[in-house]
Write an enzyme that holds these catalytic residues in place. Sequence first.
Site, PDB file in Angstrom:
ATOM      1  N   ASP A  80      61.987  56.777  60.692  1.00  0.00           N
ATOM      2  CA  ASP A  80      60.734  57.446  60.350  1.00  0.00           C
ATOM      3  C   ASP A  80      61.072  58.661  59.481  1.00  0.00           C
ATOM      4  OD1 ASP A  80      58.432  59.093  60.485  1.00  0.00           O
ATOM      5  OD2 ASP A  80      57.859  58.208  62.387  1.00  0.00           O
TER       6      ASP A  80
ATOM      7  N   ASP B  11      56.432  49.149  65.643  1.00  0.00           N
ATOM      8  CA  ASP B  11      57.236  49.986  66.539  1.00  0.00           C
ATOM      9  C   ASP B  11      56.293  50.703  67.481  1.00  0.00           C
ATOM     10  OD1 ASP B  11      57.275  53.247  66.121  1.00  0.00           O
ATOM     11  OD2 ASP B  11      56.476  52.182  64.378  1.00  0.00           O
TER      12      ASP B  11
END
Length: 361
Positions: A92, A266
């Site tokens: 991320d 996710d």
Amino acid sequence: MSKFSFNIHHQHKKARSGIIATAHGEIRTPAFMPVGTRGTVKAMLPESVAETGADILLGNTYHLMLQPSAERIARLGGLHKFMNWDKPILTDSGGFQVMSLSKLRKITEEGVSFSSHINGDKYMLTPERSTAIQYLLGSTITMAFDECTPYPVTFEEAKTSMQLTTRWAHRSRNAFVKREGYAQFGIIQGSVYEELREQSAKGLVELDFDGYAIGGLAVGEGQELMFKVLDYAPDFLPQNKPRYLMGVGKPADIIGAVNRGIDMFDCVIPTRSGRNGQAFTKYGTVNICNSKYSGDNEPLEHDCPCPACTNYTKAYLHHLVRIGEILGSMLMTWHNLTYFQNLISRIREYIKLGKDFDFYS
């Protein structure tokens, strides 16, 4: 070393199954990525995560830049070596955590200045710095730096945020160091406004990212509105690139999103729920803390291959979780990750067979 590529092998209506090839191995899609935010999936050995069937896991730029630092991880050989994980890692960009965890943050055209939630130290995260950190970590898939638009938000606020994300995407793309088998994904924003989602996608597709994420969902808008966005947003993206729905992981949400053309997911739900005593099963969720399980000599699921189900009873798991033993968190997490990987495997099989799937309607 494999080039980064995405090949769709089967398609059923909008649902796709295929293979993403990377420098660190193949990812079967649709794919669910366990979250290893700080370089570890909580309560799990990395090799145990692989045993659940995971092809890829997620790490986080924000947390790793604070502790132990990207520079230290790079000196120690990169995140793969550091945590003993030889499969792909997606990181991320850190944008979401800066917005949600940091106090006294200030957003400018340059980036985001903020105070660490750990000790108050001052930091500046820009598209260039975020991309550089992910390079130091050795991320297989780097995410472009974005502003995660909150919800609810007005059209004008969402437009301003989306346009900033697009400008940051240009800078992230320019900062990305291309290497064979590695990739960078752009993130489309625009909240729940179709016009803005289309504008965002158009701006990012022009930058020719290796894949595209849909951000700014699962932030409070609810499933009905999320699915409404997913009814059109994936259609704005290239057919031949992976599509990643960020932060979404409830089983019913995954199924609905795959049916709308999403390839990657996710979420912390399976791990966080496991540590809190909640198990996912094909019969629904089980709150193992409930006293009715104190004398239950049956496994969580009879046909589940995880150690929690093959070796232990609900009564034992109830005991471990109620007294706060670490083993309880380990076994419950292992079970949940196995459940999620089995779910995604079943979805892939149904797509291959050209069959509808709606296990959680």
